[in-house]
Design an enzyme around this catalytic site. Structure first.
Site, PDB file in Angstrom:
ATOM      1  N   HIS A 175      13.084   7.696  17.199  1.00 23.77           N
ATOM      2  CA  HIS A 175      14.626   8.401  16.481  1.00 23.77           C
ATOM      3  C   HIS A 175      14.854   9.568  17.846  1.00 23.77           C
ATOM      4  O   HIS A 175      14.548  10.592  17.766  1.00 23.77           O
ATOM      5  CB  HIS A 175      14.448  10.022  15.393  1.00 23.77           C
ATOM      6  CG  HIS A 175      12.865   9.931  15.436  1.00 23.77           C
ATOM      7  ND1 HIS A 175      12.085  10.957  16.581  1.00 23.77           N
ATOM      8  CD2 HIS A 175      11.834  10.261  14.164  1.00 23.77           C
ATOM      9  CE1 HIS A 175      10.715  11.018  15.578  1.00 23.77           C
ATOM     10  NE2 HIS A 175      11.049  10.501  14.868  1.00 23.77           N
ATOM     11  N   ASP A 212      14.701   6.055   8.910  1.00 20.77           N
ATOM     12  CA  ASP A 212      13.268   7.685   9.243  1.00 20.77           C
ATOM     13  C   ASP A 212      14.177   7.951   8.610  1.00 20.77           C
ATOM     14  O   ASP A 212      13.980   9.521   7.201  1.00 20.77           O
ATOM     15  CB  ASP A 212      14.263   8.592  10.213  1.00 20.77           C
ATOM     16  CG  ASP A 212      12.535   9.466  10.031  1.00 20.77           C
ATOM     17  OD1 ASP A 212      11.594   9.148   8.791  1.00 20.77           O
ATOM     18  OD2 ASP A 212      12.974  10.466  11.526  1.00 20.77           O
ATOM     19  N   HIS A 240       9.738   6.017   5.418  1.00 21.33           N
ATOM     20  CA  HIS A 240       8.778   6.530   4.576  1.00 21.33           C
ATOM     21  C   HIS A 240       8.633   6.208   3.222  1.00 21.33           C
ATOM     22  O   HIS A 240      10.678   6.836   2.142  1.00 21.33           O
ATOM     23  CB  HIS A 240       9.236   8.549   4.738  1.00 21.33           C
ATOM     24  CG  HIS A 240       8.805   8.497   6.324  1.00 21.33           C
ATOM     25  ND1 HIS A 240       7.731   8.872   7.183  1.00 21.33           N
ATOM     26  CD2 HIS A 240       9.862   8.946   7.503  1.00 21.33           C
ATOM     27  CE1 HIS A 240       7.644   9.430   7.903  1.00 21.33           C
ATOM     28  NE2 HIS A 240       9.015   9.032   8.115  1.00 21.33           N
ATOM     29  N   LEU A 241       7.791   5.162   2.169  1.00 19.62           N
ATOM     30  CA  LEU A 241       7.640   5.378   1.019  1.00 19.62           C
ATOM     31  C   LEU A 241       6.755   6.171   0.101  1.00 19.62           C
ATOM     32  O   LEU A 241       6.993   6.115  -0.905  1.00 19.62           O
ATOM     33  CB  LEU A 241       7.562   3.775   0.764  1.00 19.62           C
ATOM     34  CG  LEU A 241       8.526   2.787   1.727  1.00 19.62           C
ATOM     35  CD1 LEU A 241       7.523   1.490   1.579  1.00 19.62           C
ATOM     36  CD2 LEU A 241       9.733   3.061   0.315  1.00 19.62           C
ATOM     37  N   ARG A 242       6.464   6.718   0.691  1.00 18.00           N
ATOM     38  CA  ARG A 242       5.477   8.430   0.520  1.00 18.00           C
ATOM     39  C   ARG A 242       4.598   7.678  -0.341  1.00 18.00           C
ATOM     40  O   ARG A 242       3.734   8.751  -0.749  1.00 18.00           O
ATOM     41  CB  ARG A 242       6.636   9.407  -0.139  1.00 18.00           C
ATOM     42  CG  ARG A 242       7.654   9.750   0.796  1.00 18.00           C
ATOM     43  CD  ARG A 242       6.885  10.334   0.870  1.00 18.00           C
ATOM     44  NE  ARG A 242       8.471  11.294   2.357  1.00 18.00           N
ATOM     45  CZ  ARG A 242       8.318  11.341   3.309  1.00 18.00           C
ATOM     46  NH1 ARG A 242       7.453  11.766   3.942  1.00 18.00           N
ATOM     47  NH2 ARG A 242       9.409  12.474   3.655  1.00 18.00           N
ATOM     48  N   ASN A 300      13.991  16.545  11.757  1.00 16.74           N
ATOM     49  CA  ASN A 300      12.833  16.512  12.516  1.00 16.74           C
ATOM     50  C   ASN A 300      13.394  14.615  13.552  1.00 16.74           C
ATOM     51  O   ASN A 300      12.950  13.681  12.824  1.00 16.74           O
ATOM     52  CB  ASN A 300      11.327  16.513  12.840  1.00 16.74           C
ATOM     53  CG  ASN A 300      10.636  16.453  14.053  1.00 16.74           C
ATOM     54  OD1 ASN A 300      11.207  15.964  14.779  1.00 16.74           O
ATOM     55  ND2 ASN A 300       9.562  16.480  13.339  1.00 16.74           N
ATOM     56  N   HIS A 317      11.512   2.026  10.775  1.00 21.65           N
ATOM     57  CA  HIS A 317      10.888   3.366  10.304  1.00 21.65           C
ATOM     58  C   HIS A 317      11.513   4.280   8.726  1.00 21.65           C
ATOM     59  O   HIS A 317      12.774   4.655   8.479  1.00 21.65           O
ATOM     60  CB  HIS A 317      11.616   4.243  11.606  1.00 21.65           C
ATOM     61  CG  HIS A 317      11.070   5.192  11.720  1.00 21.65           C
ATOM     62  ND1 HIS A 317      11.134   6.190  12.258  1.00 21.65           N
ATOM     63  CD2 HIS A 317      10.509   6.382  10.429  1.00 21.65           C
ATOM     64  CE1 HIS A 317      10.939   7.529  12.638  1.00 21.65           C
ATOM     65  NE2 HIS A 317      10.488   7.375  11.302  1.00 21.65           N
ATOM     66  N   HIS A 329      12.772  14.009  -0.170  1.00 26.21           N
ATOM     67  CA  HIS A 329      12.069  15.532  -0.695  1.00 26.21           C
ATOM     68  C   HIS A 329      12.806  15.283  -1.981  1.00 26.21           C
ATOM     69  O   HIS A 329      13.387  15.307  -1.879  1.00 26.21           O
ATOM     70  CB  HIS A 329      12.475  16.016   0.457  1.00 26.21           C
ATOM     71  CG  HIS A 329      11.027  16.103   2.237  1.00 26.21           C
ATOM     72  ND1 HIS A 329      10.040  16.119   2.434  1.00 26.21           N
ATOM     73  CD2 HIS A 329      11.461  15.610   2.952  1.00 26.21           C
ATOM     74  CE1 HIS A 329       9.886  15.571   3.303  1.00 26.21           C
ATOM     75  NE2 HIS A 329      10.743  15.494   4.029  1.00 26.21           N
TER      76      HIS A 329
HETATM   77 ZN   LIG Z   1       9.855  11.321  13.550  1.00 26.95          ZN
END
Ligand SMILES: [Zn+2]
Length: 429
Positions: free
Chosen positions: A226, A304, A54-56, A277, A52, A308
């Site tokens: 998560h 996760d 996020h590489l964006r 989240n 999990h 940002h």
């Molecule tokens: Zn999520």
């Protein structure tokens, strides 16, 4: 040919590892060579695998790219990550997942496995082309609308049915949207005192219960992203007791941090660095999550990692983006929460941060034991080190860590991807 000497596999007795052609050729005490890499007594674990991340990229390259995100992963000891689908454009077609996969092949410091969206545009209205993504060069096996919940029970059922054809898994972000409309933090004593709209545990638990029943009904694989509440743990324990094919993850931050930090913390009250989240929960939830990870009810740790840029995070609480970076601190946080507390040994950590995530993601070349004949995906870790977290030293493009200034145990010394060093002496190669 390369020799890594003086390392302790899963914390055992010192040995040397000989690597040839990206594969572990031999594990034995005492092997040496003039150019051998000295592990100096570090623990050797199989390269970590994140289910999990996020590489964006594509779309938010100001926050992270495949390059910087996988540099961050390598610094954290990871040799494979699953890249979540909530990019721009969304990874909901064979074309986009192949684009991410190709970026990984060309620019990444670890293996990049794209996650495919469950629904078109993450909009929850129409199934995405799951079969085409599975058949694409990216060979997608994990599907998720993460960031959003597949709240339509009919669509969720159809997705679970569809992925059976290629042994895929649906990874659900469990959040009943109407129960969390406008929610700002965990619903409880602290949200009441602060007057912030609460995010009730039941919004997570209701979806998990429904999805476990759906997965059992269609005989498919469900993975719960998560998990954050004690009640969720009870539901997953029940589903597993039935023999249903349900797996679950917990993030490092949900194993360590609580919602009190929103009210009172080293960086002041209402600091959006703690906005995430699902939200940080209570001490009782943290204790239940730790126990569940120890006893196997929760299978794995997943970061996760949610980068940002500063302008999206350093703003007033209600406007701030949700999420924290996590790849470069994950193992240290797990050491703090699980190893220092006596809940897990290093073999248990390797199981939960490498072997099982690789199995859930169906990655045959990752998460393997450090034995002759296996791919040389290895990370070296010094658990005796103590490091003050300095976000400016991160390889990630983003700095939104809740651990700034905290002293955490352990330090990643080196990472090897099929025998090739990506990190040596704590630095990117
Ligand atoms: Zn999520």
């Amino acid at each position: 040919m390369m020799i890594i000497k003086n390392v302790r596999i899963l914390g055992g007795e010192p040995v040397s590892i000989r690597i040839a052609d990206g594969v572990i050729a031999e594990v034995a005490p005492g092997m040496d060579a003039p150019e051998a890499i000295d592990g100096a007594g570090a623990i050797a674990l199989p390269g970590l695998v994140d289910l999990h991340t996020h590489l964006r990229e594509p779309g938010r390259e100001d926050a992270e790219t495949v390059r910087t995100g996988t540099q961050s992963a390598a610094r954290g000891g990871y040799t494979a990550v699953h890249a979540m689908a909530n990019t721009s454009p969304v990874a909901d077609t064979a074309g986009v997942v192949e684009q991410v996969w190709r970026l990984g092949r060309e620019h990444a410091l670890c293996d990049v496995h794209p996650v495919g969206a469950v629904t078109v545009g993450l909009e929850g209205r129409q199934l995405a082309e799951l079969g085409a993504m599975a058949d694409s060069a990216a060979r997608v096996r994990v599907f998720s609308d993460d960031g959003k919940c597949v709240d339509d029970a009919v669509l969720m059922r159809r997705a679970l049915e569809y992925v059976k054809a290629f042994d895929g898994v649906v990874a659900q972000h469990a959040q009943e949207p109407r129960l969390t409309s406008g929610a700002q933090m965990n619903e409880g004593v602290v949200s009441g005192r602060l007057g912030l709209a609460g995010w009730p545990a039941v919004a997570e638990e209701a979806i998990i219960a429904r999805d476990c029943l759906l997965a059992a009904h269609v005989g498919s694989r469900l993975h719960v992203c998560h998990v954050s509440t004690a009640g969720s743990v009870e539901i997953i324990r029940w589903a597993k007791s039935k023999g249903w094919n349900v797996t679950a993850e917990v993030t490092p931050h949900h194993l360590l941090l609580t919602d009190d930090l929103v009210e009172e913390s080293p960086v002041g009250a209402y600091n959006p660095i703690y906005k995430v989240n699902p939200p940080l929960r209570t001490r009782a939830d943290v204790e239940a999550l730790r126990a569940a990870l120890a006893d196997g009810t929760i299978d794995i740790v997943a970061t996760d990692h949610a980068p940002h840029p500063v302008e999206d995070k350093e703003t007033e609480w209600s406007a701030a983006a949700l999420g924290m970076v996590g790849l470069e601190t994950a193992l240290s946080v797990v050491q703090e929460a699980m190893v220092e507390t006596g809940l897990l040994d290093w073999a248990g950590v390797a199981q939960r941060m490498s072997a099982l995530p690789a199995r859930i993601g169906r990655l045959p070349g990752q998460g393997r034991p450090l034995e002759a004949g296996e791919p040389a995906n290895i990370m070296l870790y010094d658990p005796t080190a103590r490091t003050e977290v300095d976000p400016s030293a991160f390889a990630s493009k983003s700095r939104n860590t809740p651990y700034e200034g905290m002293t955490l145990p352990g330090r990643v010394v080196a990472t090897f991807l099929r025998g090739r060093p990506t990190v040596l002496e704590g630095k990117l190669v």
